[in-house]
Design an enzyme around this catalytic site. Structure first.
Site, PDB file in Angstrom:
ATOM      1  N   GLY A  12       0.572  -1.140   0.080  1.00  0.00           N
ATOM      2  CA  GLY A  12       0.115   0.197  -0.120  1.00  0.00           C
ATOM      3  C   GLY A  12       0.877   1.368   0.139  1.00  0.00           C
ATOM      4  CG  ASN A  14       1.390   3.287  -5.952  1.00  0.00           C
ATOM      5  OD1 ASN A  14       1.518   4.422  -6.233  1.00  0.00           O
ATOM      6  ND2 ASN A  14       1.915   2.327  -5.839  1.00  0.00           N
ATOM      7  NE  ARG A  66     -11.774 -14.647  -9.443  1.00  0.00           N
ATOM      8  CZ  ARG A  66     -10.658 -14.365  -8.580  1.00  0.00           C
ATOM      9  NH1 ARG A  66     -10.109 -15.166  -7.681  1.00  0.00           N
ATOM     10  NH2 ARG A  66     -10.110 -13.181  -9.038  1.00  0.00           N
ATOM     11  CG  ASN A 108      -3.910  -0.645 -12.988  1.00  0.00           C
ATOM     12  OD1 ASN A 108      -3.845  -0.787 -11.706  1.00  0.00           O
ATOM     13  ND2 ASN A 108      -3.336  -1.192 -13.912  1.00  0.00           N
ATOM     14  CG  HIS A 110       1.292  -1.561 -15.583  1.00  0.00           C
ATOM     15  ND1 HIS A 110       1.073  -3.029 -15.161  1.00  0.00           N
ATOM     16  CD2 HIS A 110       2.675  -1.689 -16.330  1.00  0.00           C
ATOM     17  CE1 HIS A 110       1.880  -3.643 -15.680  1.00  0.00           C
ATOM     18  NE2 HIS A 110       2.816  -2.817 -16.686  1.00  0.00           N
ATOM     19  CD  GLU A 148     -15.937  -5.237 -21.388  1.00  0.00           C
ATOM     20  OE1 GLU A 148     -15.963  -6.248 -22.152  1.00  0.00           O
ATOM     21  OE2 GLU A 148     -16.827  -4.502 -21.339  1.00  0.00           O
ATOM     22  CG  ASP A 151      -1.790  -3.789 -17.311  1.00  0.00           C
ATOM     23  OD1 ASP A 151      -2.431  -3.486 -16.733  1.00  0.00           O
ATOM     24  OD2 ASP A 151      -0.811  -4.636 -17.400  1.00  0.00           O
ATOM     25  CB  ALA A 180       7.158   6.896 -12.033  1.00  0.00           C
ATOM     26  CD  GLU A 181       4.495   2.157  -9.034  1.00  0.00           C
ATOM     27  OE1 GLU A 181       3.535   1.941  -8.308  1.00  0.00           O
ATOM     28  OE2 GLU A 181       5.291   1.260  -9.323  1.00  0.00           O
TER      29      GLU A 181
HETATM   30  C1  GAR Z   1       3.072  -1.088  -7.264  1.00  0.00           C
HETATM   31  O1  GAR Z   1       4.152  -1.203  -8.119  1.00  0.00           O
HETATM   32  C2  GAR Z   1       2.034  -1.167  -8.725  1.00  0.00           C
HETATM   33  O2  GAR Z   1       2.474  -0.289  -9.586  1.00  0.00           O
HETATM   34  C3  GAR Z   1       2.002  -2.526  -9.042  1.00  0.00           C
HETATM   35  O3  GAR Z   1       2.304  -3.223  -7.730  1.00  0.00           O
HETATM   36  C4  GAR Z   1       2.866  -2.433  -6.652  1.00  0.00           C
HETATM   37  C5  GAR Z   1       1.948  -2.168  -5.548  1.00  0.00           C
HETATM   38  O4  GAR Z   1       2.640  -1.724  -4.559  1.00  0.00           O
HETATM   39  N1  GAR Z   1       0.983  -2.828  -9.613  1.00  0.00           N
HETATM   40  C6  GAR Z   1       0.754  -3.647 -10.663  1.00  0.00           C
HETATM   41  O5  GAR Z   1       1.881  -4.330 -10.805  1.00  0.00           O
HETATM   42  C7  GAR Z   1      -0.517  -3.862 -11.408  1.00  0.00           C
HETATM   43  N2  GAR Z   1      -0.359  -4.597 -12.717  1.00  0.00           N
HETATM   44  P1  GAR Z   1       2.042  -0.935  -3.265  1.00  0.00           P
HETATM   45  O6  GAR Z   1       1.021  -1.865  -2.533  1.00  0.00           O
HETATM   46  O7  GAR Z   1       3.166  -0.497  -2.279  1.00  0.00           O
HETATM   47  O8  GAR Z   1       1.284   0.420  -3.566  1.00  0.00           O
END
Ligand code: GAR
Length: 202
Positions: A12, A14, A66, A108, A110, A148, A151, A180-181
């Protein structure tokens, strides 16, 4: 003020970056109303609880089928009446009924420059392992709408990060998160909250 639901699976960081941006008033027009994890052990849930934000777990392991999990996830999302759903490290393929219910309202993050190193099987540290295997000199992160496909939704923002000599997947992942993120995800939420992001041809 838009209502944001954040979906998580792990650490978590992000989510933390979004909370920080709200505290530092970089996000002024959005509030996090609920955090949903598919994983009961996700540290992200603790981060939400610390802020007195409702944190719940909807785990596929608690459902025999599911389809029942998909329905529970849809209900948990609908219940908090989100204007925007943010997938912040949510490692679940979002079921099509959720994508249709919240069309153009799910984004999302990525950890690569889409269309590189994305799609089926590309998530978390694997993305960076593949990028290093390929020998790319620049990688980065992308924020996109969720459609749908995997990515494949419209790109909203991207930020490039140089690969450094001696990088391993972990060091590259950490630098991409930090540079970046954690920058483009909060920024995008604020832009959406302010009505600056429109879905069109580009
Ligand atoms: C992040 O790097 C995010 O970009 C990636 O998972 C990580 C989660 O980290 N997401 C993906 O790969 C989605 N395809 P976080 O839980 O510390 O935010």
């Amino acid at each position: 003020m838009i209502r944001v639901c954040v979906c998580v699976s792990g650490g978590g960081t992000n989510l933390e970056a979004i909370f920080k941006a709200i505290e530092e008033k970089k996000i002024t027009d959005a509030q996090i109303v609920r955090v949903i994890s598919n994983n009961p052990g996700a540290f992200a849930l603790e981060r939400a609880k610390k802020r007195n934000v409702e944190a719940i777990c909807v785990s596929p392991k608690d459902y025999a089928e599911r389809a029942d999990f998909n329905k529970a996830l849809l209900d948990a999302l609908k219940e908090c009446k989100p204007d925007l759903i943010v997938l912040a490290g949510f490692l679940v393929n979002v079921p099509v009924e959720i994508i249709r219910e919240f069309k153009n309202r799910i984004i999302n993050i990525h950890p690569s420059l889409i269309p590189s190193f994305c799609g089926k099987g590309f998530y978390g540290i694997k993305v960076h392992e593949e990028a290093l295997k390929k020998g790319v000199k620049v990688s980065g992160a992308t924020v996109h709408f969720v459609d749908e496909g995997i990515d494949t939704g419209r790109i909203i923002d991207q930020k490039a990060v140089y690969v450094k000599e001696g990088d391993d997947a972990k060091s590259l992942q950490e630098r991409i998160m930090e540079e970046a993120e954690w920058v483009i995800l909060p920024k995008t939420i604020q832009r959406i909250a302010q009505g600056e992001v429109k879905i069109g041809e580009n």
